[in-house]
Structures are given as C-alpha cells and as structure tokens.
Design an enzyme around this catalytic site. Structure first.
Site, PDB file in Angstrom:
ATOM      1  N   VAL A 136       0.763  -1.205   0.138  1.00 40.72           N
ATOM      2  CA  VAL A 136      -0.118  -0.100   0.063  1.00 40.72           C
ATOM      3  C   VAL A 136       0.853   1.140  -0.151  1.00 40.72           C
ATOM      4  O   VAL A 136       1.771   1.203   0.700  1.00 40.72           O
ATOM      5  CB  VAL A 136      -0.843   0.231   1.279  1.00 40.72           C
ATOM      6  CG1 VAL A 136      -1.785   1.228   1.190  1.00 40.72           C
ATOM      7  CG2 VAL A 136      -1.733  -1.270   1.303  1.00 40.72           C
ATOM      8  N   CYS A 137       0.519   2.076  -1.001  1.00 43.74           N
ATOM      9  CA  CYS A 137       1.278   3.410  -1.017  1.00 43.74           C
ATOM     10  C   CYS A 137       2.956   3.308  -0.948  1.00 43.74           C
ATOM     11  O   CYS A 137       3.300   2.641  -1.924  1.00 43.74           O
ATOM     12  CB  CYS A 137       0.996   4.334   0.081  1.00 43.74           C
ATOM     13  SG  CYS A 137       1.438   6.065   0.228  1.00 43.74           S
TER      14      CYS A 137
END
Length: 306
Positions: A99-100
């Site tokens: 994520v990210c």
C-alpha cells in the site's frame, strides 16, 4: 490463504495498515512483524509487533503498508531479511502486496521489474525513476500482476484487500465485508485515485466551497443556478464567474454533470445498465448520459488484469 503477514516499518501509516487488517480480520490469522517489537506510527500511535517470522504457506499473503516520508528515498529501508522473505514467498508461488510507499519494499526486492505497479500519486514519478524496469500505472487504485499487488495511498488499501478477499471467497462475501465496514462494495482497480470532488477543491474561495458542498451532497437532484446563488448569498453572475475561476473553467452545472458522470461510470463498471445508472444519478433517461460520455473522454472502470 490462512495467514496475512504485515511487514511494519517505522512511521507506518495507520490507515495503510488498519484498512486491510479490518478486511482480513476474522477470516485469517493476522501477524505483524517488524525489526523491533515497538515502533511509532506516522500518526504518533505506538505499535507493537513481533520480530520472528511465522512459517508461511503458498496461499498466505505478505503485505507491506506505507510509511511517512517526503520521498521514497528518504523513507525507512527494509532489512535484507525482509526483502529476502518477500522474494522467497513470491518465488514459492505466494502473493505479495503493498500500500502506498510500501511499493518501495517490493521494488528493492526486485519484484516490480517487468511488472505493472502503482503507488500514491505524489510518489509515482519517483517510483518510475527508481525502478525503470517496472511499468508504473498512474492514477489507478491498484494493480495486479503475477501475484504482485500494489495500491495507491491510504484508503485504497481497503480496495486492494477487498479485491484479494473477493478473489478467494467471491464477490458476495467481499460485499458483506464491505457492508460491515460501511464502504463501497469494491472499487475497481482502474478507477482514478482522485475523484472530481477532490480534483476541483484545490482553491481558496470559501463561497465556491460552500456551493460545492451543496452540489456534492445533492448532485442527483435538480440544482438551478438561482438556488446555488441564494445559498452562497451572491448573484448568479457573480457565482458563475467565481466558480469558473476557482475550478479551472467549470460552471456549477458542468461540475454537477461531472459528478453525475463519474458516479454513473462507477455504477456501469459494477454491472449496472446504462438506463438504470442514468436514472440513479438524476438523469431522466440515458440520452444525456450518452451525450456526456461521448463528449468527455472517460477511462473505463474495468477490472485490473490478473
């Protein structure tokens, strides 16, 4: 998939971690590993993890949440042990996800080479520069490529997790989880990271913001310019000039149509017929929706390739 292992680095963003953890909670055994037992999140909340890795099976998942840093290069660097674990799990047929900024860990492990990937829109250019053998897909929620799954920033980790949950248990089960979490059933990976409500809010005009608040909450209803101007306490002409200047050329009506079109595309991408989508967003029939779709180039909200 019986276990999900979250690899935590200093400054981990809480929602990057908590969103996917909430999706998987109750269905899988969740394990949190880090170099040290105690670390501090980006939001200042202390986090406790274990330092010993569990034994993993092929069907388990390793997920790397993002962390706080102005750039990928300036962020914390995963240990070689963690990178080796990522490589070994994928080589054994397992799935790894990020994520990210967590995409940086997959890049350091060599897992982005030759694959499609994404990250937060503020970090996409740097990710592409750091890993030129990867294909960075800009402005999408998540990508899936050969058991390497990457998502954009913050809340998109929920979409990534729901996609993985759906792939294992079916869309109905994923929809039940989404309903419990009070989120959209599941946004497709190809949908843009920034909605129209966000793209046209980067201004400092309080009057226009008040009108946008009204439109955002009632865009499926008829909203004559006279009502919007009365709500803002200005003349119709003044409102039109201010709105156009603040939003980069949109009139209040065009802004409302943009919201309707974006919502209709979401519904169509999830299986709705053109006519029903048009009526749900406030059009009398599908003719206006067809004209808007023909006038504006809109990326289809298709499913990510497996």
């Amino acid at each position: 998939m019986t276990r999900v292992v979250f690899v935590l680095l200093p400054g981990v963003h809480l929602l990057d971690l908590a969103g996917p953890a909430q999706v998987f909670h109750g269905a899988y055994q969740l394990t949190y590993v880090a170099e040290r037992e105690h670390l501090t999140s980006a939001q200042g909340l202390p986090v406790v993890a274990q330092t010993r890795w569990p034994e993993l099976e092929r069907d388990d998942l390793i997920l790397v949440p993002g962390w706080r840093a102005a750039t990928l290069r300036a962020g914390p660097r995963p240990r070689e042990e963690e990178l080796a674990r990522l490589r070994a799990h994928h080589a054994a047929g397992g799935t790894v996800a990020s994520v990210c900024a967590g995409a940086e860990a997959l890049g350091l492990a060599g897992l982005l080479d030759g694959r499609r990937c994404t990250t937060h829109h503020d970090l996409q250019d740097e990710l592409a520069a750091r890993y030129p053998r990867a294909t960075v897909v800009r402005d999408v929620l998540y990508t899936v490529d050969d058991r390497v799954v990457t998502s954009a920033g913050i809340a998109s980790g929920i979409d990534l997790a729901l996609h993985l949950f759906s792939a294992r248990h079916g869309p109905a089960a994923a929809a039940r989880v989404a309903r419990d979490m009070v989120v959209y059933a599941r946004r497709n990976g190809g949908e843009p990271q920034a909605s129209a409500m966000l793209r046209h809010r980067a201004h400092l005009d309080d009057t226009v913001h008040r009108v946008q608040d009204l439109i955002d909450g009632h865009f499926t209803e008829p909203l004559p310019l006279s009502r919007l101007a009365a709500h803002a306490g200005v003349s119709e002409r003044t409102l039109t000039r201010a709105f156009t200047r603040a939003t980069g050329g949109l009139t209040p009506l065009r802004y409302q149509q943009t919201l309707r079109l974006e919502r209709a595309e979401h519904l169509i991408g999830h299986g709705a017929m053109m006519e029903s989508a048009a009526r749900e967003v406030g059009f009398e029939d599908a003719r206006m929706l067809r004209r808007l779709r023909a006038r504006v180039t809109v990326r289809p909200a298709g499913r990510p390739s497996p």
